[in-house]
Design a protein around this motif. Structure first.
Motif, mmCIF file in Angstrom:
data_model
loop_
_atom_site.group_PDB
_atom_site.id
_atom_site.type_symbol
_atom_site.label_atom_id
_atom_site.label_comp_id
_atom_site.label_asym_id
_atom_site.label_seq_id
_atom_site.Cartn_x
_atom_site.Cartn_y
_atom_site.Cartn_z
ATOM 1 N N GLU A 160 15.536 3.404 -4.445
ATOM 2 C CA GLU A 160 15.796 4.836 -3.987
ATOM 3 C C GLU A 160 15.197 5.279 -2.771
ATOM 4 O O GLU A 160 15.538 6.212 -1.967
ATOM 5 N N ALA A 161 13.894 5.051 -2.760
ATOM 6 C CA ALA A 161 13.190 5.555 -1.600
ATOM 7 C C ALA A 161 13.571 4.871 -0.186
ATOM 8 O O ALA A 161 13.498 5.654 0.724
ATOM 9 N N PHE A 162 13.786 3.764 -0.411
ATOM 10 C CA PHE A 162 14.431 2.907 0.879
ATOM 11 C C PHE A 162 15.780 3.643 1.356
ATOM 12 O O PHE A 162 15.804 3.950 2.586
ATOM 13 N N VAL A 208 6.732 6.640 -5.829
ATOM 14 C CA VAL A 208 7.676 5.485 -5.723
ATOM 15 C C VAL A 208 7.082 4.539 -6.788
ATOM 16 O O VAL A 208 6.102 4.193 -6.647
ATOM 17 N N LEU A 209 7.911 4.266 -7.694
ATOM 18 C CA LEU A 209 7.668 3.457 -8.668
ATOM 19 C C LEU A 209 7.534 1.794 -8.055
ATOM 20 O O LEU A 209 8.157 1.554 -7.043
ATOM 21 N N GLU A 210 6.450 1.197 -8.868
ATOM 22 C CA GLU A 210 6.368 -0.268 -8.437
ATOM 23 C C GLU A 210 7.571 -1.063 -8.665
ATOM 24 O O GLU A 210 8.564 -0.863 -9.463
ATOM 25 N N ASP A 211 8.075 -2.066 -7.793
ATOM 26 C CA ASP A 211 9.074 -2.828 -7.851
ATOM 27 C C ASP A 211 8.590 -4.182 -8.126
ATOM 28 O O ASP A 211 7.548 -4.892 -7.333
ATOM 29 N N ALA A 212 9.254 -5.129 -9.014
ATOM 30 C CA ALA A 212 8.924 -6.520 -9.256
ATOM 31 C C ALA A 212 9.208 -7.384 -8.154
ATOM 32 O O ALA A 212 8.675 -8.524 -8.259
ATOM 33 N N ARG A 213 10.108 -7.009 -7.185
ATOM 34 C CA ARG A 213 10.587 -8.042 -6.615
ATOM 35 C C ARG A 213 9.715 -7.630 -5.180
ATOM 36 O O ARG A 213 9.587 -8.631 -4.339
ATOM 37 N N PHE A 214 9.534 -6.493 -4.637
ATOM 38 C CA PHE A 214 8.748 -6.360 -3.450
ATOM 39 C C PHE A 214 7.342 -5.557 -3.495
ATOM 40 O O PHE A 214 7.300 -4.628 -4.289
ATOM 41 N N ASP A 215 6.530 -5.849 -2.625
ATOM 42 C CA ASP A 215 5.454 -4.907 -2.314
ATOM 43 C C ASP A 215 5.422 -4.271 -0.860
ATOM 44 O O ASP A 215 6.097 -5.085 -0.007
ATOM 45 N N LEU A 216 5.053 -2.911 -0.845
ATOM 46 C CA LEU A 216 5.200 -2.361 0.464
ATOM 47 C C LEU A 216 3.692 -2.302 1.119
ATOM 48 O O LEU A 216 2.635 -1.717 0.409
ATOM 49 N N ASP A 217 3.547 -2.897 2.193
ATOM 50 C CA ASP A 217 2.035 -2.965 2.991
ATOM 51 C C ASP A 217 2.533 -2.367 4.456
ATOM 52 O O ASP A 217 2.899 -2.996 5.396
#
Length: 306
Positions: A160-162, A208-217
């Motif tokens: 949703e944030a994306f 923004v909730l954590e996502d099991a598929r992606f990490d944001l760096d």
């Protein structure tokens, strides 16, 4: 007072993330909503049960109390929100006076099933959430309530944030629509000028909730993909999931596990309209169900390597 397994009601595990709980609730609430099942008393009871489970599991404090004391059905006096301490809190748009005896007993609300004061009810009359709240908006998100607050937090998933998300919140009984911009980051602030009680501003911090598929760096996303050993050895294409859909990644021959590869322009949206990169970590996989011919080939390969 029979124990209620709220995780089983929503069909999620005890370790389910906030995003998993939210997604399961949306799906079930749409299915059993009274507007779609008029005259069906079983569906109405199921909808109420789903709402009760979500009201508990979507709230960190209530979820902690439930996980710790749910099987006993009673919270020790003076603990956290027990003894009426939850009165006036957020119950995900439902009227808690309509919840089960198990809920009333666990959260110190016995004797309040008649409606009683103290609760700021959201949703439609009788504690029901409007069907359009479940179906409307890009995110399909039901109204979130901030009662007499000028500041609050709004949780959105990474996706949703994306992509950006249309949200609806309730402030002092008034429904407010807002747009979470595409590319929003955790900790960003949104201001709704003049919408708070008394004419003040509503200030929302985006979480923004954590996502099991992606990490944001930073501007980059990080994910992983399974690569069969023969593909890693000989080279080939694998499909990689991205936030924009899916893509193909060319694996060079002789690639090893843990190697990172980059897909340019598949990362997080930037202010200048470009995007960061997506970094993909390779996980080498060996099939467990090898056929006899495959085993023979692996044996021959081992002999050649030795």
């Amino acid at each position: 007072m029979a124990y209620k397994d709220y995780y089983d009601v929503l069909g999620v595990s005890r370790g389910a993330s906030d995003a998993d709980i939210k997604s399961a609730y949306r799906k079930l609430a749409k299915q059993y909503h009274p507007d779609k099942n008029q005259g069906d008393e079983k569906a109405a009871e199921r909808f109420k049960e789903i709402g009760e489970a979500y009201a508990v599991l979507s709230d960190p404090e209530k979820r902690q109390v439930y996980d710790q004391f749910g099987h006993t059905g009673q919270v020790p006096p003076g603990y956290g929100g027990a003894g009426g301490g939850f009165q006036g809190g957020d119950f995900a748009g439902f009227d808690p006076s309509q919840f089960s005896d198990f809920f009333q007993g666990l959260f110190g609300m016995g004797g309040r099933r008649g409606g009683g004061g103290g609760f700021q009810g959201g949703g439609s009359p009788g504690g029901q959430v409007n069907l359009e709240d479940l179906l409307g908006g890009i995110g399909g998100t039901q109204g979130r309530r901030f009662v007499q607050n000028v500041e609050g937090e709004l949780q959105v998933t990474l996706e949703e944030a994306f992509n950006g998300s249309d949200e609806v919140i309730n402030v002092d009984g008034k429904r407010l629509s807002l747009r979470v911009p595409a590319g929003t980051r955790d900790g960003s602030r949104l201001r709704l000028a003049g919408q708070a009680p008394g004419g003040g501003d509503v200030l929302l911090t985006i979480r923004v909730l954590e996502d099991a598929r992606f990490d944001l760096d930073g501007d980059d996303l990080i994910t992983a993909v399974d690569v069969p050993a023969p593909v890693a050895a000989l080279g080939g294409d694998v499909t990689v999931q991205t936030l924009g859909g899916g893509g193909h990644l060319r694996i060079p021959a002789g690639s090893s596990g843990g190697r990172r590869m980059r897909l340019r322009g598949q990362g997080w949206p930037k202010k200048d309209g470009t995007r960061g990169d997506l970094y993909v970590r390779l996980n080498l996989t060996i099939p467990k169900d090898l056929g006899e011919e495959e085993r023979e080939l692996y044996r021959r390969l081992r002999e050649l390597r030795e």
